[in-house]
Design an enzyme around this catalytic site. Sequence first.
Site, mmCIF file in Angstrom:
data_model
loop_
_atom_site.group_PDB
_atom_site.id
_atom_site.type_symbol
_atom_site.label_atom_id
_atom_site.label_comp_id
_atom_site.label_asym_id
_atom_site.label_seq_id
_atom_site.Cartn_x
_atom_site.Cartn_y
_atom_site.Cartn_z
ATOM 1 N N ASP A 258 0.863 -1.162 0.000
ATOM 2 C CA ASP A 258 0.000 0.000 0.000
ATOM 3 C C ASP A 258 0.917 1.235 0.000
ATOM 4 O O ASP A 258 2.145 1.129 0.120
ATOM 5 C CB ASP A 258 -0.947 -0.030 1.220
ATOM 6 C CG ASP A 258 -2.176 0.836 0.976
ATOM 7 O OD1 ASP A 258 -3.210 0.594 1.616
ATOM 8 O OD2 ASP A 258 -2.103 1.744 0.122
HETATM 9 C C1 GLC Z 1 -4.386 4.201 -0.374
HETATM 10 C C2 GLC Z 1 -5.263 3.056 0.085
HETATM 11 C C3 GLC Z 1 -5.329 1.912 -0.883
HETATM 12 C C4 GLC Z 1 -5.209 2.454 -2.293
HETATM 13 C C5 GLC Z 1 -3.815 3.009 -2.445
HETATM 14 C C6 GLC Z 1 -3.616 3.681 -3.823
HETATM 15 O O1 GLC Z 1 -3.642 4.675 0.703
HETATM 16 O O2 GLC Z 1 -4.954 2.504 1.365
HETATM 17 O O3 GLC Z 1 -6.575 1.240 -0.665
HETATM 18 O O4 GLC Z 1 -5.406 1.404 -3.228
HETATM 19 O O5 GLC Z 1 -3.481 3.928 -1.424
HETATM 20 O O6 GLC Z 1 -4.447 4.789 -3.933
#
Ligand code: GLC
Length: 718
Positions: A258
């Site tokens: 993430d």
């Molecule tokens: C965000 C979220 C995740 C998302 C990623 C890209 O922080 O936690 O669910 O897919 O970053 O946007």
Amino acid sequence: MRAFIDSLMAKMTLKEKIGQLTQLTSSWESTGPTMRDSYMQDIAAGNVGSIFNAFTAKYTRELQQIAVEKTRLGIPLLFGYDVIHGHRTIFPISLGEAASWDLKAIEHAARISAVEASAEGIHWTFAPMVDIARDPRWGRISEGSGEDVYLGSLIAKARVRGYQGDDLKRTDTVLATAKHYAAYGAAQAGRDYHTVDMSERVLRDTYLPPFKAALDAGAATFMTAFNELDGVPATGSKYLLTDVLRGEWGFKGFVVTDYTAINEMVPHGYARDEAHAGELSINAGVDMDMQGAVFMTHLEKSVKEGRVSPARVDAAVRAILEMKYRLGLFEDPYRYSDEAREKREIYKPAHLEAARDMARKSMVLLKNEGDVLPLAASARRIALIGPLGDSKEDMIGSWAAAGDRKTRPVTILEGLKARAKGATVTYAKGAAYELGSTDSSGFAAAMAAARDADVIVAAMGEKWDMTGEAASRTSLDLPGTQQALLEQLKTLGKPIVLVLMSGRPNAIGWAAENVDAILHAWYPGTMGGHAVADVLFGDYNPSGKLPVTFPRNVGQVPIHYDMKNTGRPYTPEKQGQKYLSRYLNTPNSPLYPFGYGLSYTSFAYSPVTLDRATIRPGQALTASVTVSNTGKRAGEEVVQLYVHDLVGSVTRPVRELKGFRKISLKPGERRKVSFTLSDRDLAFHRADMSYGAEPGAFKLFIGGSSDATASADFTLTE
Ligand code: GLC
């Protein structure tokens, strides 16, 4: 494919390999704490393998050209995006879709999302979010399928199938991502990113199965969670990323972290510095670094100094290159960036109609006293009151991808006016919904509008960004001055219909006692206003069922239907006894239970019949009921099957969902609904952590909610 990738990898320098393991966000959207303005130079330098938050055929083509034409080997970029509940045409939020219990409609919504996203150059969606969530304080409960592992697992499969179709080579399919691996929904106190700690049994019986379901449906990628689990950040967890995911489950795709989750292992206190964090994560099983630029900055040195093996890097690179190959990007890196297709596909009428259909199916009728709904022809003057009544930006909820928030969404006011045929619809915002607001300046106008009406429709709830990421609340109450206005409206003595819009269960105990009807509309999407009108005027008979328990107040949290019985269970018959598992000031029961939802008609259940009351391992029994539509209009009912394993080598939940069927019945129609059960359906992680059923006595329940009463007993023998 293998020969092609072998020959490509043979040419790649270590630096170029590390480039493939790096993902950066474009500057088009920010979905996390950091941004690198140099991402286009980084692409040209061969330091980037994937870009996210970039879309449209034009922009993806522009970025792809840099990678293909400016870098030495011209390896195409992978474009990712959070297409969670629609790309341009926005569907209800995921928790709302789950409330439809309609797996085909859920798959179809994901399919349309993929068609629109891929038409704008997207190869990969960071969805489905499959985190089981039982704490409505946690804002991200809005993004998943609620509290139940059985429903959540089936929805995970449906969404993966919808996104990926059966051929990733097709330009209208996208890679799916099972996220956030794992147990992110169990954040302590419902506070986002907070610590997660649970027994391995709870992890394996409740939080992992939807990930396994997504994998079984072919999910191409996994995304690591921000949280730690049992003291180890998921992004550095060899147990999760290698032992379980690859060792036990045989996962062949790749793992992306993430957003800067590698870097965050330093504040977690698990890594000394970012270089150490990079080593821990790739050695645990991470393949791609989202936005952290940790691999880009440190991995070459870590490999040269022997702390990360070249073979580990090669394995990660291979997994990513194989995915690019399977998408056909080496044949034609621009095959998804097609402006003609983009114009053809987005906002197609069929897509908008599907969004309206899903929105209708997602809504849950929680109360309908005196059949105040559907709005009768006598409702000549409708007063729509509340901050959610005419708010385009709120209709599409959080994580609404490229969905237009300003003009396209149909508000409830617009939907009511389009449908009201002869009735007048007046609107007054009345209350403020901002957290902590004391603004009651709109009350007078709202009361005036309501005074002249035959029926009051109160559109209240939460602002769209009060759920989603980094949006936890310590209260579940209606924010701002909405409750105060609702109580004033009540003094007018007119019928009140509360249309609730939010991404979490709200504590609406006063409303449950004092308004005549309550319809939960979640955030119903681009066509939400029309869908609300379809339901309020009875063009569609609501069929939604809660995918998550509604507590009476936040003090009951966590509360979910599949609780344990305890050694001193409270039951109403024991009223007055002291030493029982209960509160001094609140009943144990929720405001509305999991699986609950009303209809404009009514359904009756016959007693349950079994074709056999004893089964051996490997043998199945069939449990049947006859469901009747005892009302005056056609309607749909979600017939649910729950099982209670009375005694186990570890204690077992008082009920567990083991089956459901959504059926439509005409007035007076009856239908026999049957479920089969075998020991496979009764398996769990036993005292010794082996997985399987245990012989003994069971009770099953069938009905239209988790508090179903029609039951039957059966035995599983040795
Ligand atoms: C965000 C979220 C995740 C998302 C990623 C890209 O922080 O936690 O669910 O897919 O970053 O946007």
